[in-house]
Scaffold this motif. Sequence first.
Motif: not given
Length: 272
Positions: A74-91
């Motif tokens: 669920a967390l990863c699905d939400l992350a992908l939903t909110h993402a643009g074509p280029s993205y920086t991700i911090l956990d």
Amino acid sequence: MSLFICPICAAPLAREGNIYRCPGGHSYDVARSGYVHLLPANKKHSADPGDDREMTAARTRFLDGGWYSPLRQALCDLALTHAGPSYTILDAGCGEGYYTENLFSVFHNAGRSFQLAGVDLSKSALKKAARRVPAGEFAVASVYHLPVAGASVDLLVDCFAPLALDEYRRGLRPGGTLLYVVPGPRHLIELKRVLYDRPYENLEQDIPYDGFTPLGVTPVNCHFTLDRKSALDLFRMTPYAWKTPREGVARLEALDALEVSACFRIHAFRRE
């Protein structure tokens, strides 16, 4: 260029082989296991901060058993939903990288262009995280002093880590997304009934955070039965391990199996 900045002068870091360097001449060695230490000595509150080796090993065994896989998906699905074509991700507070690993896989399989980094206080956890995601960047650092430039992060994930709002506001770009995972009211209630004479439910509340617009809350609930070993691993990876009376631990150790309800809430926010 790295997503990380120098913790001393805040200049950008660049990785050259097994060393991170900034233009100011500061350098940081990458450990053999793949992480870099970016926590200044004056920000450490103990000689070896963060979860110890035993706690990390228990969490790794439990999570690798797949019990929390509905939350991870669920967390990863939400992350992908909110993402643009280029993205920086911090956990932030990435631990041993269980969620970080799936974030990497989801974005990679979707063909997105992205950078991914994780920070945690625990060196033993980061050793595992760096092995799980060799293409990611990992650093010993505090969520209250993130080694990232202002407005440089598109997606910040906080899964059961402390909520460092000032740093999250600083690090997230305007329009960026914060995914904040907290326990639901009856999270692990069966475990609490074994450990404590007066078990309690968690409070559920929607608190407004300055600088963030709420986007919604995603509930994730699952139920499973654990054998004694997995139940003890679950216990050891929670804060209960630090504050449970010996009698409660003895009751848990005496069980052959334990039915558990895991209840999560994923709060999504947009940085204003």
